[in-house]
Design an enzyme around this catalytic site. Sequence first.
Site, PDB file in Angstrom:
ATOM      1  N   ASP A 152       4.697 -16.744 -42.291  1.00  0.00           N
ATOM      2  CA  ASP A 152       3.517 -17.546 -42.598  1.00  0.00           C
ATOM      3  C   ASP A 152       2.366 -17.043 -41.722  1.00  0.00           C
ATOM      4  OD1 ASP A 152       2.024 -19.743 -43.674  1.00  0.00           O
ATOM      5  OD2 ASP A 152       2.354 -20.803 -41.786  1.00  0.00           O
ATOM      6  N   ASP A 180      -1.235 -19.145 -41.021  1.00  0.00           N
ATOM      7  CA  ASP A 180      -1.873 -20.233 -40.264  1.00  0.00           C
ATOM      8  C   ASP A 180      -0.857 -20.955 -39.392  1.00  0.00           C
ATOM      9  OD1 ASP A 180      -4.662 -20.226 -41.412  1.00  0.00           O
ATOM     10  OD2 ASP A 180      -3.534 -20.518 -43.256  1.00  0.00           O
TER      11      ASP A 180
END
Length: 365
Positions: A86, A88
């Site tokens: 991922d 963020d």
Amino acid sequence: MGGPEDYWQLLFTDWKPTVPSWLETLNGTDDGQHHKLDLWHRLYSSICVWLNNNRMSGTTVAQMPQLLDKGNIKKFLDSFDTILTDCDGVIWAGDEVIDRSNEALNYLRSLGKKVFYVTNNSTKTRKEYATKFGTLGFTASQEEIVGASYVMAQYLKQKQFNKKVYVIGTSGITRELDNVNIKHTEVGPDPCPENVISLRDSIHLDPEVGAVVVGFDGHFSFPKIMRASSYLANPDVLFIATNTDERFPVSNMNLVFPGTGAIVRSVETAAERKAVVVGKPSPLMYEVISKENNLDPKRTIMIGDRGNTDILFGRNCGLTTLLVLSGVTALEDVKSWVASDDSEKHSLLSDYYLPTLGNILDLVK
């Protein structure tokens, strides 16, 4: 994730029929040895009762994820060839790199690991993300970046969609639709008049619209809910959400920054329909990457900061999972999930965890 009952079940399944007869042959042993054997027999009996009670009640016992340390880092690194991570809350917060995450991923690349970036953030195209990765010191080609907007466009393309899309979102969505030659409405403000009843005279539905796509939209408004739910009153109109993340992982801030999930739930409520979610934890993202790169799930790891999207996504796809505590999910959340009797909470638990991704560099020194 297996619990202690799995271990004890394995240990005693074959032993159970033989223990009583084994004890019967020890009547002639001295009192001290017999006392020890009696304690073992009581322990064995207690465990059998515990196993039976838990099997009858359907209770499962969750395990705390393993903290990566110098003792298990080599085994961990040897267990995978491909990394899905991922963005963020894991590698950056806004436009700032989180604790040497760029160096950590570049180190993993130097070991021959493949790296793919999987993000639910729908505000940018893959091309725009590639520019950001380069600016922040990450190695990333456009083909290694898989965002929710890209998956959404591929989803519609595979369905041979040939109508128009009503978009609640940003140019990150519309540009990906342009890349696959799908028509769409424009994005931007759709302000609400003081008298909302007047919208019945000013809103006109486009008969070409055959899908509603909802992503993050800073201009989200009552008229947009009204348009979207009105289109969705037709059951033939597709309803797609880029993701349902509740909030953004914004640091150094005492305010909640609502995510796409807040917008999606508003439209779902008004439309009385559930959206097809193309972002994590849906396996669609993994299917897009795996189809193009022939990945082996047993040799792939998912790294994320959020239990109900990143980690659940990894588990849904059969991947090993690593949680970093630099984003949304805190260690207190993990402990509460372990202590919970809710199996759905257990599905949010990772195999491993670290405070930050950059900590890997400290473990391999």
